[in-house]
Design an enzyme around this catalytic site. Structure first.
Site, PDB file in Angstrom:
ATOM      1  N   HIS A  32       0.822  -1.220   0.000  1.00 19.27           N
ATOM      2  CA  HIS A  32       0.000   0.000   0.000  1.00 19.27           C
ATOM      3  C   HIS A  32       0.849   1.260   0.000  1.00 19.27           C
ATOM      4  O   HIS A  32       1.863   1.347   0.684  1.00 19.27           O
ATOM      5  CB  HIS A  32      -1.050   0.003   1.108  1.00 19.27           C
ATOM      6  CG  HIS A  32      -0.544   0.011   2.519  1.00 19.27           C
ATOM      7  ND1 HIS A  32      -0.237   1.166   3.181  1.00 19.27           N
ATOM      8  CD2 HIS A  32      -0.334  -0.994   3.400  1.00 19.27           C
ATOM      9  CE1 HIS A  32       0.140   0.873   4.416  1.00 19.27           C
ATOM     10  NE2 HIS A  32       0.108  -0.429   4.581  1.00 19.27           N
TER      11      HIS A  32
ATOM     12  N   ASP B 268       5.998   0.647   6.700  1.00 24.53           N
ATOM     13  CA  ASP B 268       4.553   0.457   6.491  1.00 24.53           C
ATOM     14  C   ASP B 268       4.024   1.560   5.598  1.00 24.53           C
ATOM     15  O   ASP B 268       3.599   2.588   6.090  1.00 24.53           O
ATOM     16  CB  ASP B 268       3.842   0.438   7.851  1.00 24.53           C
ATOM     17  CG  ASP B 268       2.381   0.060   7.734  1.00 24.53           C
ATOM     18  OD1 ASP B 268       1.980  -0.436   6.675  1.00 24.53           O
ATOM     19  OD2 ASP B 268       1.632   0.260   8.707  1.00 24.53           O
TER      20      ASP B 268
ATOM     21  N   GLU C 126      -4.973   1.977   2.628  1.00 21.75           N
ATOM     22  CA  GLU C 126      -5.124   0.711   3.361  1.00 21.75           C
ATOM     23  C   GLU C 126      -5.408   0.992   4.833  1.00 21.75           C
ATOM     24  O   GLU C 126      -6.208   0.332   5.474  1.00 21.75           O
ATOM     25  CB  GLU C 126      -3.832  -0.115   3.222  1.00 21.75           C
ATOM     26  CG  GLU C 126      -3.897  -1.504   3.859  1.00 21.75           C
ATOM     27  CD  GLU C 126      -3.501  -1.540   5.321  1.00 21.75           C
ATOM     28  OE1 GLU C 126      -3.718  -2.585   5.967  1.00 21.75           O
ATOM     29  OE2 GLU C 126      -2.988  -0.532   5.843  1.00 21.75           O
ATOM     30  N   GLU C 127      -4.714   2.010   5.348  1.00 24.14           N
ATOM     31  CA  GLU C 127      -4.699   2.225   6.804  1.00 24.14           C
ATOM     32  C   GLU C 127      -6.069   2.534   7.391  1.00 24.14           C
ATOM     33  O   GLU C 127      -6.351   2.200   8.524  1.00 24.14           O
ATOM     34  CB  GLU C 127      -3.711   3.348   7.167  1.00 24.14           C
ATOM     35  CG  GLU C 127      -2.249   3.030   6.858  1.00 24.14           C
ATOM     36  CD  GLU C 127      -1.693   1.896   7.706  1.00 24.14           C
ATOM     37  OE1 GLU C 127      -2.423   1.362   8.551  1.00 24.14           O
ATOM     38  OE2 GLU C 127      -0.521   1.536   7.504  1.00 24.14           O
TER      39      GLU C 127
HETATM   40 ZN   LIG Z   1       0.538  -1.581   6.272  1.00 21.33          ZN
END
Ligand SMILES: [Zn+2]
Length: 466
Positions: A277, A289, A323-324
């Protein structure tokens, strides 16, 4: 004599293997070359360095995400992808403006916290007594109304695990705790950060309000601040905290999944989809991330694109939007592709930091399993072991599974992932270039072999409902 017998056995095993997997010796040679080239040095580190330096934090709904979109389009083109396009996704925009907290009494001092994604604001300063709970069950157990005018504090510790299995129970507190606390009458929720570190940096992450329950502000204390508050409470006197959170939803915005494709040579409409993502939280620069996941899969696709002869099927790399805040890009992909899901040969997603891969899982039919087993033999020299069962498609590809996406998972070592996850400490220095190369090697082998095999990989039969 003994050697040639062993060799014969080896050769015949390989032939049998290759027959079931639909992959010949030439395909295997190419996959080995991809693997070894990646191990000598891939472009993944350079890509994540570029994303974190030139864009940085890129939360869903922010202006920075638009810059990330332009970055991803340009990067796919620079890496030689044949096709680059955008897939829209519209969602409500949440913004963080400011956040602060302090203990008013009996031991006045500052507390470090961060608002959870989706949280409402406090109305000015919110000052109230704190009541601690060991976990969500303890909070649920008190009668409704008990916490009127109080702040509920759930102090559940996350356990460190290589596979990240400590995350589930604790992230559930983050996701659902505010409505549980509101049901008991609380005016705010504080949680211990969902993290395994002892840094004074709180971990954000998404929360959701239940319909019909009062929406109270929710924030995470850094791990040492949760300990500090607990130590004060242990002294048996009322502890009063003042917090001020300014955050909330304002309007909606359309953002985009950014997709790059290497065109297959004989079945171009059939695809192997990999990705990560593109969005991140706002506190760090989104290196682990999920800058790493985007970089690993972009670099793996590009390596396959550099081959003299493309594999039979196309390689599609998706940099998913938002995504988060609820897997929004992944859901948009599944919705847009549901009729085209039968042309998806395999999906695999990288969203668990930058640690090395150590296990391969797959959700495919029994008849397609020999392909995965053959891939497993080529991944074994990378320290990756094929698992008989378990695993998952991951957050962004998960929504495509009910529509029939066959999937594989390359599981990463997440031992230190939750030290940095969703904090200001998610920065490039946590990423090791050699570890990324190992992952690019694995994704390149997986994607190439899945795209090249004569076998049409079929999905796992749906699990029957109990
Ligand atoms: Zn992630």
């Amino acid at each position: 004599m003994r050697i040639s017998a062993a060799l014969l056995l080896f050769v015949s095993c390989q032939t049998v293997f290759a027959a079931g997997s639909g992959l010949d010796a030439r395909a295997e040679k190419t996959a080995e070359r991809l693997r070894d080239d990646a191990m000598r040095g891939s472009r993944a580190y350079e890509i994540v360095e570029s994303l974190t330096t030139e864009v940085g934090p890129r939360m869903g709904g922010s202006e920075a995400y638009d810059r990330a979109t332009a970055w991803a389009q340009a990067k796919f083109k620079a890496l030689g992808y044949d096709k680059v396009w955008l897939q829209p996704v519209t969602f409500p925009v949440w913004q963080r403006h400011s956040e602060s907290a302090r203990v008013v009494s009996p031991f006045p001092q500052r507390l470090v916290l961060t608002a959870l994604g989706g949280s409402e604001s406090t109305r000015g300063d919110l000052r109230a007594e704190v009541v601690e709970f060991a976990d969500l069950e303890a909070l649920k157990a008190v009668p409704d109304g008990t916490l009127a005018g109080k702040i509920a504090f759930v102090n559940l510790k996350m356990l460190r695990a290589k596979d990240g299995s400590g995350y589930g129970p604790v992230s559930n507190v983050r996701r659902t705790g505010a409505s549980e606390a509101a049901r008991k009458g609380a005016s705010a929720l504080l949680i211990r950060s969902v993290g395994t570190d002892s840094d004074r940096l709180p971990h954000t992450g998404m929360m959701k309000y239940e319909d019909g329950v009062a929406k109270i502000p929710a924030a995470a204390l850094s791990v040492p601040d949760a300990d500090l508050l607990a130590n004060m409470l242990r002294r048996g006197k009322p502890v009063t905290v003042e917090m001020n959170i300014q955050a909330g939803f304002t309007g909606s915005k359309t953002e985009y999944n950014v997709i790059g494709e290497i065109t297959g040579r004989s079945k171009p409409s059939e695809v192997v989809v990999i990705g990560g993502h593109l969005d991140s939280w706002d506190l760090g620069t989104g290196a682990i991330d999920d800058g790493a996941g985007v970089a690993i899969t972009m670099a793996a696709g590009a390596l396959i694109g550099d081959l003299k002869q493309a594999p039979k099927r196309s390689i599609r790399v998706v940099a998913f939007a938002n995504e988060e805040q609820g897997l929004l890009g992944g859901k948009a992909y599944a919705e847009a592709m549901k009729d085209a899901m039968p042309s998806h040969q395999l999906g695999a997603e990288s969203d668990f930091g930058a640690g090395r891969i150590y296990a391969l899982y797959a959700g495919v039919s029994a008849g397609s399993r020999p392909v995965i087993e053959h891939i497993g033999t080529l991944l074994a020299p990378l320290g990756i072991a094929l698992q008989a069962s378990g695993g998952s498609a991951g957050p962004d590809l998960g929504p495509s599974v009910p529509y029939g996406l066959p999937w594989a998972e390359l599981q990463q070592d997440g031992t230190d992932y939750f030290d940095y996850h969703h904090t200001a400490n998610d920065t490039l220095d946590k990423v090791n270039a050699k570890d990324l190369d190992q992952q690019v090697a694995a994704y390149a082998v997986l994607a190439y072999m899945a795209a090249e095999t004569a076998v049409d990989i079929a999905p796992e039969p749906p699990k029957t409902q109990p």
